[in-house]
Scaffold this motif. Structure first.
Motif, PDB file in Angstrom:
ATOM      1  N   LYS A  21      -9.381   9.743  -5.697  1.00  0.00           N
ATOM      2  CA  LYS A  21     -10.131   8.489  -5.838  1.00  0.00           C
ATOM      3  C   LYS A  21      -9.257   7.256  -6.046  1.00  0.00           C
ATOM      4  CE  LYS A  21     -14.464  10.155  -6.327  1.00  0.00           C
ATOM      5  NZ  LYS A  21     -15.569   9.756  -5.511  1.00  0.00           N
ATOM      6  N   LEU A  22      -7.943   7.437  -6.095  1.00  0.00           N
ATOM      7  CA  LEU A  22      -7.067   6.323  -6.446  1.00  0.00           C
ATOM      8  C   LEU A  22      -5.781   6.405  -5.640  1.00  0.00           C
ATOM      9  CD1 LEU A  22      -7.111   3.990  -8.539  1.00  0.00           C
ATOM     10  CD2 LEU A  22      -5.968   5.523 -10.128  1.00  0.00           C
ATOM     11  N   ARG A  23      -5.383   5.273  -5.053  1.00  0.00           N
ATOM     12  CA  ARG A  23      -4.154   5.250  -4.263  1.00  0.00           C
ATOM     13  C   ARG A  23      -3.504   3.881  -4.331  1.00  0.00           C
ATOM     14  NH1 ARG A  23      -6.390   5.531   2.012  1.00  0.00           N
ATOM     15  NH2 ARG A  23      -7.197   3.405   2.116  1.00  0.00           N
ATOM     16  N   PHE A 113      -1.281  -2.383  -9.204  1.00  0.00           N
ATOM     17  CA  PHE A 113      -2.673  -2.130  -8.822  1.00  0.00           C
ATOM     18  C   PHE A 113      -3.351  -3.384  -8.291  1.00  0.00           C
ATOM     19  CE2 PHE A 113      -2.423   1.978 -10.899  1.00  0.00           C
ATOM     20  CZ  PHE A 113      -3.189   2.736 -10.034  1.00  0.00           C
ATOM     21  N   GLY A 117      -3.405  -1.515  -5.098  1.00  0.00           N
ATOM     22  CA  GLY A 117      -4.314  -0.435  -5.446  1.00  0.00           C
ATOM     23  C   GLY A 117      -5.605  -0.419  -4.661  1.00  0.00           C
ATOM     24  N   GLU A 118      -6.130   0.793  -4.502  1.00  0.00           N
ATOM     25  CA  GLU A 118      -7.441   0.993  -3.905  1.00  0.00           C
ATOM     26  C   GLU A 118      -8.110   2.149  -4.627  1.00  0.00           C
ATOM     27  OE1 GLU A 118      -7.200   1.544   0.331  1.00  0.00           O
ATOM     28  OE2 GLU A 118      -6.501  -0.509   0.655  1.00  0.00           O
ATOM     29  N   VAL A 119      -9.426   2.035  -4.797  1.00  0.00           N
ATOM     30  CA  VAL A 119     -10.220   3.072  -5.424  1.00  0.00           C
ATOM     31  C   VAL A 119     -11.333   3.472  -4.456  1.00  0.00           C
ATOM     32  CG1 VAL A 119     -11.741   1.432  -6.628  1.00  0.00           C
ATOM     33  CG2 VAL A 119     -11.433   3.740  -7.537  1.00  0.00           C
ATOM     34  N   GLU A 121     -14.888   4.189  -3.550  1.00  0.00           N
ATOM     35  CA  GLU A 121     -16.260   3.945  -4.003  1.00  0.00           C
ATOM     36  C   GLU A 121     -17.176   4.492  -2.930  1.00  0.00           C
ATOM     37  OE1 GLU A 121     -17.648   0.065  -5.180  1.00  0.00           O
ATOM     38  OE2 GLU A 121     -16.076  -0.094  -6.691  1.00  0.00           O
ATOM     39  N   TRP A 125     -12.751   2.913   0.670  1.00  0.00           N
ATOM     40  CA  TRP A 125     -11.672   2.465  -0.214  1.00  0.00           C
ATOM     41  C   TRP A 125     -11.849   0.980  -0.495  1.00  0.00           C
ATOM     42  CZ3 TRP A 125      -8.665   5.696  -2.765  1.00  0.00           C
ATOM     43  CH2 TRP A 125      -8.460   6.982  -2.253  1.00  0.00           C
ATOM     44  N   THR A 128      -8.297  -2.952  -5.629  1.00  0.00           N
ATOM     45  CA  THR A 128      -8.353  -3.105  -7.089  1.00  0.00           C
ATOM     46  C   THR A 128      -7.685  -4.417  -7.512  1.00  0.00           C
ATOM     47  OG1 THR A 128      -6.342  -1.785  -7.314  1.00  0.00           O
ATOM     48  CG2 THR A 128      -8.441  -0.615  -7.542  1.00  0.00           C
ATOM     49  N   TRP A 131      -7.813  -5.407 -11.164  1.00  0.00           N
ATOM     50  CA  TRP A 131      -7.327  -4.414 -12.132  1.00  0.00           C
ATOM     51  C   TRP A 131      -6.805  -5.122 -13.380  1.00  0.00           C
ATOM     52  CZ3 TRP A 131      -7.519   0.860 -11.394  1.00  0.00           C
ATOM     53  CH2 TRP A 131      -6.788   1.653 -12.267  1.00  0.00           C
ATOM     54  N   ASP A 135      -7.526  -1.330 -17.782  1.00  0.00           N
ATOM     55  CA  ASP A 135      -7.608  -0.249 -16.795  1.00  0.00           C
ATOM     56  C   ASP A 135      -6.327   0.590 -16.827  1.00  0.00           C
ATOM     57  OD1 ASP A 135     -10.170  -0.986 -15.723  1.00  0.00           O
ATOM     58  OD2 ASP A 135      -9.167  -2.593 -14.606  1.00  0.00           O
TER      59      ASP A 135
END
Length: 170
Positions: A21-23, A113, A117-119, A121, A125, A128, A131, A135
């Motif tokens: 879920k996170l990159r 981030f 960052g990307e999350v 959802e 993607w 972020t 952020w 966090d």
């Protein structure tokens, strides 16, 4: 990232997966803002060091001892209690300047981030860019260790950690 980022980041995006879920996006280099942040951190460390040296010189002069001995007293000498009584306000002022490694790492992780960052959802993607330090403080140690490795790899031109995103527009 700015609205102009796509003009100078024309290659296919590559990502470092922290978990499902996170990159973080790899640019195979630190971005200017990240480098400048680390430089500012280095300046704060240097300022702290110079203030400690200044105080050690002052103590050496006042006590009639060598500067090295005064420096040792500041760190953990037997007479540290007496030293703190005499120079406590100055020592406390200097200690407030002392940048902790954790705070500096937190600042860099948060910036990475915001910039990279990307999350996930749902099935998409999402950046972020918003952020926060809070966090970053909630990240597990395993992810922080992975981020530290990613930062080192980015500093070495992105070797080892990144994979191309097959779903990214070309």
């Amino acid at each position: 990232m700015s609205k102009y980022s796509d003009f100078f980041l024309l290659s296919s995006p590559k990502y470092y997966e922290l978990n499902e879920k996170l990159r973080l996006r790899s640019y195979q280099s630190w971005l200017a803002e990240e480098v400048w942040c680390r430089e500012a951190q280095g300046k704060r460390k240097a300022k702290f060091t110079l203030e400690v040296i200044r105080l050690a010189r002052k103590i050496a002069k006042a006590k009639g001892i060598e500067e090295d001995e005064a420096f040792q007293l500041l760190q953990a000498g037997e007479d540290r209690e007496d030293l703190l009584k005499e120079f406590g306000d100055e020592v406390n002022g200097i200690m407030e300047l002392a940048p902790s490694n954790r705070e500096q790492f937190e600042e860099l992780v948060t910036l990475f981030f915001k910039n990279r960052g990307e999350v996930m959802e749902g099935k998409k993607w999402i950046s972020t860019f918003d952020w926060s330090d809070e966090d970053t403080q909630k990240l597990p140690a395993t992810i922080l260790t992975a981020i530290e490795k990613f930062m080192a790899d980015e500093e070495n031109n992105g070797e080892e950690t990144v994979e191309e995103d097959e779903d990214a527009p070309k």
